[in-house]
Design an enzyme around this catalytic site. Structure first.
Site, PDB file in Angstrom:
ATOM      1  N   GLY A  20       0.770  -1.242   0.000  1.00  0.00           N
ATOM      2  CA  GLY A  20       0.000   0.000   0.000  1.00  0.00           C
ATOM      3  C   GLY A  20       0.798   1.286   0.000  1.00  0.00           C
ATOM      4  CB  SER A  21       4.279   2.262  -0.804  1.00  0.00           C
ATOM      5  OG  SER A  21       4.473   1.917  -2.150  1.00  0.00           O
ATOM      6  CG  ASN A  22       1.970   3.247  -5.812  1.00  0.00           C
ATOM      7  OD1 ASN A  22       2.358   4.286  -6.328  1.00  0.00           O
ATOM      8  ND2 ASN A  22       2.586   2.084  -5.975  1.00  0.00           N
ATOM      9  CG  MET A  95      -1.172  -8.368  -6.340  1.00  0.00           C
ATOM     10  SD  MET A  95      -0.167  -7.644  -7.630  1.00  0.00           S
ATOM     11  CE  MET A  95       0.908  -9.022  -7.943  1.00  0.00           C
ATOM     12  CG  LEU A  98     -11.251  -5.820 -11.080  1.00  0.00           C
ATOM     13  CD1 LEU A  98     -11.044  -4.323 -11.048  1.00  0.00           C
ATOM     14  CD2 LEU A  98     -12.199  -6.257  -9.964  1.00  0.00           C
ATOM     15  CG  ASN A 112      -2.905  -1.031 -12.656  1.00  0.00           C
ATOM     16  OD1 ASN A 112      -2.751  -1.053 -11.420  1.00  0.00           O
ATOM     17  ND2 ASN A 112      -2.263  -1.884 -13.447  1.00  0.00           N
ATOM     18  CG  HIS A 114       2.555  -2.760 -15.082  1.00  0.00           C
ATOM     19  ND1 HIS A 114       2.175  -3.923 -14.449  1.00  0.00           N
ATOM     20  CD2 HIS A 114       3.583  -3.088 -15.897  1.00  0.00           C
ATOM     21  CE1 HIS A 114       2.938  -4.914 -14.874  1.00  0.00           C
ATOM     22  NE2 HIS A 114       3.792  -4.442 -15.761  1.00  0.00           N
ATOM     23  CD  GLU A 179       5.402   1.683  -8.934  1.00  0.00           C
ATOM     24  OE1 GLU A 179       4.342   1.560  -8.310  1.00  0.00           O
ATOM     25  OE2 GLU A 179       6.180   0.732  -9.127  1.00  0.00           O
TER      26      GLU A 179
HETATM   27  C1  GRF Z   1       3.800  -1.318  -7.375  1.00  0.00           C
HETATM   28  O1  GRF Z   1       5.064  -1.569  -7.895  1.00  0.00           O
HETATM   29  C2  GRF Z   1       2.785  -1.182  -8.494  1.00  0.00           C
HETATM   30  O2  GRF Z   1       3.300  -0.593  -9.639  1.00  0.00           O
HETATM   31  C3  GRF Z   1       2.422  -2.613  -8.775  1.00  0.00           C
HETATM   32  O3  GRF Z   1       2.411  -3.243  -7.510  1.00  0.00           O
HETATM   33  C4  GRF Z   1       3.260  -2.532  -6.616  1.00  0.00           C
HETATM   34  C5  GRF Z   1       2.428  -2.130  -5.445  1.00  0.00           C
HETATM   35  O4  GRF Z   1       3.176  -1.531  -4.433  1.00  0.00           O
HETATM   36  N1  GRF Z   1       1.198  -2.710  -9.513  1.00  0.00           N
HETATM   37  P1  GRF Z   1       2.442  -0.804  -3.213  1.00  0.00           P
HETATM   38  O5  GRF Z   1       1.480  -1.832  -2.617  1.00  0.00           O
HETATM   39  O6  GRF Z   1       1.720   0.375  -3.746  1.00  0.00           O
HETATM   40  O7  GRF Z   1       3.522  -0.442  -2.248  1.00  0.00           O
END
Ligand code: GRF
Length: 194
Positions: A20-22, A95, A98, A112, A114, A179
């Site tokens: 969940g860092s994003n 992950m 859908l 999304n 990636h 990201e």
């Molecule tokens: C990120 O590298 C994102 O690009 C990919 O999964 C990872 C998720 O990282 N789809 P986080 O859970 O947001 O830390």
């Protein structure tokens, strides 16, 4: 927080499966002046996803959805999204694929991130494959979600140069930092007319 009058943030759900860092980064951005989205809901397909801690920390509603039966899971999800009046969805390390039925319902409203320079390296284990293939560059991509994996229209991309001593681990770290810059930028780009 004081918001500018006349400016309404779009009610958004972030879907996660892990760290969940994003998600955390998007929540932080959502608190900035004039950021287009507000994170109103966190959805996880994993009961113990680490990122769910941000629900409590930032006082955001969270929901674990069981997708062991995809149809039922999506039915519950659609009900929840309607109930919470969600208008936009950001996938962030979600992950799961859908169904096209679900995606149709939110056409143009699901994005999304990636960790590769799409259309190269769709799917899992991106960084390993990039290193194995001795690529000179990698990066990350924010794109619209369609029913084909990692294939929707690209919104923004960030490219980085791979160094000789980079491993999949160091590459992952470097790209994750990018990201966290790219995802909010892509969102701002989508809503730049607001
Ligand atoms: C990120 O590298 C994102 O690009 C990919 O999964 C990872 C998720 O990282 N789809 P986080 O859970 O947001 O830390």
């Amino acid at each position: 927080m004081t918001k500018l009058t006349g400016f309404k943030q779009i009610k958004t759900a972030v879907f996660i499966s892990g760290r969940g860092s994003n998600l955390k980064n998007l929540i932080k951005f959502s608190k900035k002046k004039k950021f287009p989205l507000n994170i109103n809901l966190i959805v996880s397909n994993k009961k113990n996803a680490q990122g769910l801690i941000y629900a409590k920390k930032y006082n955001i509603k969270k929901k674990f959805i069981n997708f062991s039966n995809l149809k039922n899971g999506e039915k519950n999800l659609i009900y929840l999204l309607k109930k919470e009046k969600i208008n936009f969805i950001c996938l962030a390390g979600f992950m799961m694929i859908l169904s096209s039925n679900f995606i149709k319902k939110f056409k143009g409203k699901i994005i999304n991130i990636h960790p590769s320079l799409l259309p190269k390296y769709k799917g899992l284990n991106t960084h390993n494959r990039v290193i194995e293939n001795n690529e000179k560059f990698s990066g990350c991509t924010v794109h619209y979600v369609t029913s084909k994996l990692d294939s929707g229209k690209i919104i923004l991309q960030k490219k980085i140069k791979i160094k000789k001593n980079d491993t999949s681990k160091t590459l992952e770290k470097k790209i994750l930092l990018k990201e966290h810059i790219l995802y909010p930028l892509a969102i701002k780009k989508i809503f730049s007319n607001l």
